[in-house]
Scaffold this active site. Structure first.
Site, PDB file in Angstrom:
ATOM      1  N   CYS A   1     -19.385  -1.657  36.042  1.00 22.24           N
ATOM      2  CA  CYS A   1     -20.560  -2.368  35.521  1.00 22.24           C
ATOM      3  C   CYS A   1     -20.143  -3.726  34.950  1.00 22.24           C
ATOM      4  CB  CYS A   1     -21.251  -1.549  34.433  1.00 22.24           C
ATOM      5  SG  CYS A   1     -22.661  -2.399  33.726  1.00 22.24           S
TER       6      CYS A   1
ATOM      7  N   SER B   1     -35.936  -6.083 -17.622  1.00 25.50           N
ATOM      8  CA  SER B   1     -35.852  -6.814 -16.358  1.00 25.50           C
ATOM      9  C   SER B   1     -36.086  -8.291 -16.664  1.00 25.50           C
ATOM     10  CB  SER B   1     -36.866  -6.285 -15.364  1.00 25.50           C
ATOM     11  OG  SER B   1     -38.127  -6.290 -15.958  1.00 25.50           O
TER      12      SER B   1
ATOM     13  N   GLU C   1     -24.040  -4.722 -12.040  1.00 25.81           N
ATOM     14  CA  GLU C   1     -24.703  -4.470 -10.770  1.00 25.81           C
ATOM     15  C   GLU C   1     -23.688  -3.865  -9.812  1.00 25.81           C
ATOM     16  OE1 GLU C   1     -27.610  -5.524 -11.545  1.00 25.81           O
ATOM     17  OE2 GLU C   1     -28.741  -5.322  -9.679  1.00 25.81           O
TER      18      GLU C   1
ATOM     19  N   CYS D   1     -26.064  -2.837  36.542  1.00 25.90           N
ATOM     20  CA  CYS D   1     -25.339  -2.439  37.752  1.00 25.90           C
ATOM     21  C   CYS D   1     -26.065  -1.349  38.542  1.00 25.90           C
ATOM     22  CB  CYS D   1     -23.924  -1.983  37.406  1.00 25.90           C
ATOM     23  SG  CYS D   1     -23.879  -0.365  36.616  1.00 25.90           S
TER      24      CYS D   1
ATOM     25  N   TYR E   1       2.157   2.018  -3.389  1.00 31.87           N
ATOM     26  CA  TYR E   1       1.067   2.539  -4.207  1.00 31.87           C
ATOM     27  C   TYR E   1       0.820   4.012  -3.865  1.00 31.87           C
ATOM     28  CZ  TYR E   1      -3.517   3.154  -6.291  1.00 31.87           C
ATOM     29  OH  TYR E   1      -4.558   3.622  -7.040  1.00 31.87           O
TER      30      TYR E   1
ATOM     31  N   ASP F   1       0.833  -1.198   0.000  1.00 33.07           N
ATOM     32  CA  ASP F   1       0.000   0.000   0.000  1.00 33.07           C
ATOM     33  C   ASP F   1       0.871   1.253   0.000  1.00 33.07           C
ATOM     34  OD1 ASP F   1      -1.956  -1.797   0.179  1.00 33.07           O
ATOM     35  OD2 ASP F   1      -2.719  -1.168   2.151  1.00 33.07           O
ATOM     36  N   ALA F   2       1.985   1.165   0.743  1.00 32.23           N
ATOM     37  CA  ALA F   2       2.854   2.336   0.867  1.00 32.23           C
ATOM     38  C   ALA F   2       3.452   2.706  -0.500  1.00 32.23           C
ATOM     39  CB  ALA F   2       3.961   2.056   1.871  1.00 32.23           C
TER      40      ALA F   2
ATOM     41  N   LYS G   1     -27.554 -13.933  -8.920  1.00 31.55           N
ATOM     42  CA  LYS G   1     -28.247 -12.677  -9.181  1.00 31.55           C
ATOM     43  C   LYS G   1     -27.840 -11.741  -8.049  1.00 31.55           C
ATOM     44  CE  LYS G   1     -32.797 -10.844 -10.325  1.00 31.55           C
ATOM     45  NZ  LYS G   1     -32.895  -9.751  -9.375  1.00 31.55           N
TER      46      LYS G   1
END
Ligand code: IVH
Length: 674
Positions: free
Chosen positions: A435, A84, A178, A415, A38, A35-36, A118
């Site tokens: 508590c 759909s 999606e 409590c 990048y 990550d560093a 789906k």
């Protein structure tokens, strides 16, 4: 000011490298750099673009973090309507679907299908021209949708330029898919919203829709949305003959197809996929609500065409709904780790998607009021995103007049200490320092997987340790004796022995785990890791003030205040001292290191005799390697301890090297090396 050629070339190189790393990370789930590293590339490119505005490009990888807010959405017409799907709910209806197909095509020949999950998300269309991202839009009414390009661009797995690696790039590509929010991100988002006094989303789909409707894409960019592609709209250039070929083309262009798709040569294979996916539904990291079954051959699809709003060549096999109606029998406040009183609805037990639901969190008083939920109400309950069930709404028409309002008690039900509500906060909190409910939750958290990982310290034992007074803070765990444990109910000698061994083992830990185990408000595993990397050791961390914390990326004023507040309390310092004197130990953390195992990924399965799983992970990471949970072709080694699980079989199937414990120890060498 003109841009020097060398700078222009550097920016181009950085963009192409960043695109490559985005694809490795977000599409293939197989990063090549840390990550560093990048971040370094990203920062350099941002800096160049800021210095030389002429370099700015709306398709630069830096533009994935959000564009200036819009005042409204423009409309986009879909060249090919977004249809759909017709639903089928059982095998007979699926058989009828096939009968219809064969009648229409006038054939008895078997039809080849592709069956895939789906995805329960939000449908979108992306348009690429000559490989460059042009627009992203919602389905809308199927013909005209809203232009949400600015938000789609923030989705990490959506390339702004298609990759050119085999399948030729079409001059115009309209691809449908999606958008969804993975379950883990959904849980995190809801927790943050509750913390901020906002209403949580009912399910990941609503959270996704809400995120895509943002006018300000900086908000969307903070939500780790993802996108799976499942279909073609208008398509110019290139001949694809089947859905299978389309899936391969998507991969070649750097887009993600819907995973777990299978080619099925007959209906029995289709049914097998439906059964498998339904059984796996809860284990998947995203929500699915059925299986889409489609004819694979594009020529056949074309011949079949569409009726009214749906194609003839595909159907959706729908799973049972995850909603049910039941009654709220009572509302009980539960005390959490930080003392928050969460009202929980006790429900008349009801089955939802194979699980009996008996209770659901109502989150806080504001939520109860907003939804006007009363004791005795009939309510709609939903179980989604792998989270605790959620009360969607009350059904006021079903009221009898017997319903009563819930009132938050002014004393802690456990409590008896006073209950307070801080200014501007949604939560009521128990103020009792001692508590027992708070203590129990803290202990469970301390010993949990993300914390000290003490195997065998389950809820029942924590309950007894606190009730008998043997444990009054996490430090006491390390002073427990075999006799004390053996005196607890239902704890056999052997289990007491194992538990003591697990407590002993947990002493050797890592700084990030130790920090996470303390249960500091707003400090989860990721923040704990950042703190460990930043401060290197516990001393400097405990001495830091809020300004020091805020130097760390992702740590804002609220988290900084919470950290400073935690370490300023004598009580917490005493517990930390007690833990350290009991022998809890962790190495200091050097900046993320490169090592002998850099670039290698490990999957651990079964138990190791010489160390816990987390210790093994630490060894791997200390040497620059990565430990992951799932086996794939890219896994370098599977380490198989005693009683390995299915991961070992999978490794064998994929030809991944399998190491015994002994071989693993030889590979990671002795501790000194780290
Ligand atoms: S294929 C004609 N595949 O479900 C539409 N759709 O109810 C062909 N969906 O609008 C769509 N996952 O947004 C297809 N694997 C998948 C899907 C999928 C989710 C959505 C899609 C469609 C809706 C149909």
């Amino acid at each position: 000011m003109s841009v020097p050629q060398a700078i222009r070339a550097e920016a181009e190189r950085l963009r192409s490298e960043l695109r490559h790393h985005n694809h490795r990370y977000y599409v293939l789930d197989d990063p090549e750099v840390s990550d560093a590293d990048y971040d370094r590339l990203f920062r350099r490119l941002s800096q160049l673009e800021a210095e030389y505005p002429q370099l700015q490009d709306p398709l630069s990888p830096t533009q994935k973090v959000g564009a200036p807010p819009l005042s409204e959405f423009a409309q986009i017409r879909h060249r090919v309507p977004m249809l759909s799907l017709a639903n089928v709910v059982n095998r007979e209806e699926m058989q009828e679907f096939q009968d219809r197909l064969q009648r229409f095509l006038d054939t008895d020949e078997p039809i080849v299908y592709v069956a895939e999950p789906k995805i329960d998300g939000v449908a979108v269309e992306l348009v690429y021209e000559n490989g460059r991202f042009v627009t992203g839009s919602t389905r809308g009414d199927g013909t005209t949708g809203e232009d949400i390009s600015h938000n789609i661009k923030t989705i990490r797995s959506v390339p702004l330029r298609l990759l050119d690696q085999g399948v030729s790039i079409p001059s115009r590509l309209e691809v449908r898919g999606e958008v969804f929010l993975p379950n883990a991100a959904f849980r995190r988002l809801n927790a943050e919203r509750l913390e901020a006094g906002e209403s949580p989303f009912a399910n990941p789909r609503n959270a996704t829709a809400g995120s895509l409707k943002q006018l300000d894409s900086a908000v969307t960019a903070k939500r780790p949305l993802d996108l799976f592609c499942h279909g073609l709209g208008h398509f110019e250039g290139g001949g694809l003959a089947s859905h299978q070929e389309f899936v391969q083309a998507l991969q070649s262009w750097g887009l993600k197809p819907v995973p777990h798709g299978r080619l099925c040569r007959d209906l029995s294979e289709v049914f097998a996929v439906c059964d498998t996916l339904e059984a796996q539904r809860d284990a998947l990291p995203f929500e699915i609500d059925g299986v889409v079954v489609r004819v694979d051959d594009f020529r056949l699809q074309h011949r079949l065409g569409a009726i009214s709003r749906s194609p003839r060549w595909a159907v959706a096999y729908k799973f049972a709904a995850r909603q049910a109606t039941t009654r709220v029998v009572s509302i009980v406040p539960q005390v959490g780790r930080t003392g928050t009183l969460t009202p929980v609805a006790e429900l008349l037990p009801v089955g939802i998607g194979g699980v009996t639901v008996k209770s659901a969190s109502l989150h806080n008083m504001d939520e109860i009021r907003r939804k006007d939920i009363r004791i005795g109400d009939t309510v709609v309950v939903e179980r989604a995103g792998d989270v605790i069930p959620y009360v969607v709404k009350a059904l006021p028409d079903k009221r009898t007049g017997e319903e009563t309002l819930f009132v938050m008690p002014d004393r802690c039900p456990v409590c008896g200490a006073e209950v307070e509500r801080e200014e501007g906060e949604a939560a009521y909190r128990c103020t009792g320092l001692a508590c027992r409910a708070k203590l129990k939750e803290s202990l469970k958290f301390f010993a949990g997987r993300g914390g000290m990982d003490i195997e065998g310290l389950g809820d029942k034992i924590v309950e007894q340790l606190v009730e008998t007074g043997l444990v009054t803070d996490p430090g006491d765990l390390y002073g427990l004796s075999q006799e004390q444990l053996a005196g607890l109910e239902r704890l056999a000698d052997k289990s007491a022995y194992n538990l003591l061994a697990a407590i002993e083992k947990s002493k050797t830990t890592s700084l990030p785990r130790f920090i996470a185990s303390l249960g500091i408000r707003h400090v989860g595993e990721a923040t704990a890791r950042q703190l460990a990397e930043h401060f290197g050791d516990l001393g400097p961390l405990m001495d830091a003030d809020p300004a020091d914390f805020e130097e760390i990326r992702d740590i804002g004023p609220e988290v900084a205040r919470s950290l400073a507040h935690f370490f300023a309390q004598d009580q917490n310092q005493r517990v930390i001292d007690k833990l350290l004197s009991a022998g809890v130990d962790f190495p200091t953390v050097a900046a993320r290191r490169e090592g002998r195992l850099s670039g290698q990924t490990f999957v651990l399965t079964g138990s190791l005799a010489s160390m816990t799983r987390s210790q093994a992970q630490q060894r791997i990471e200390a040497l620059g390697g990565k430990s992951t949970s799932g086996v794939s072709k890219k896994t370098s080694y599977v380490v198989a301890g005693a009683e390995p699980g299915a991961k070992r079989d999978k490794a064998e199937r994929l030809g991944v090297a399998i190491l015994s414990e002994e071989e693993f120890l030889r590979l990671v060498g002795s501790e000194d090396e780290t």
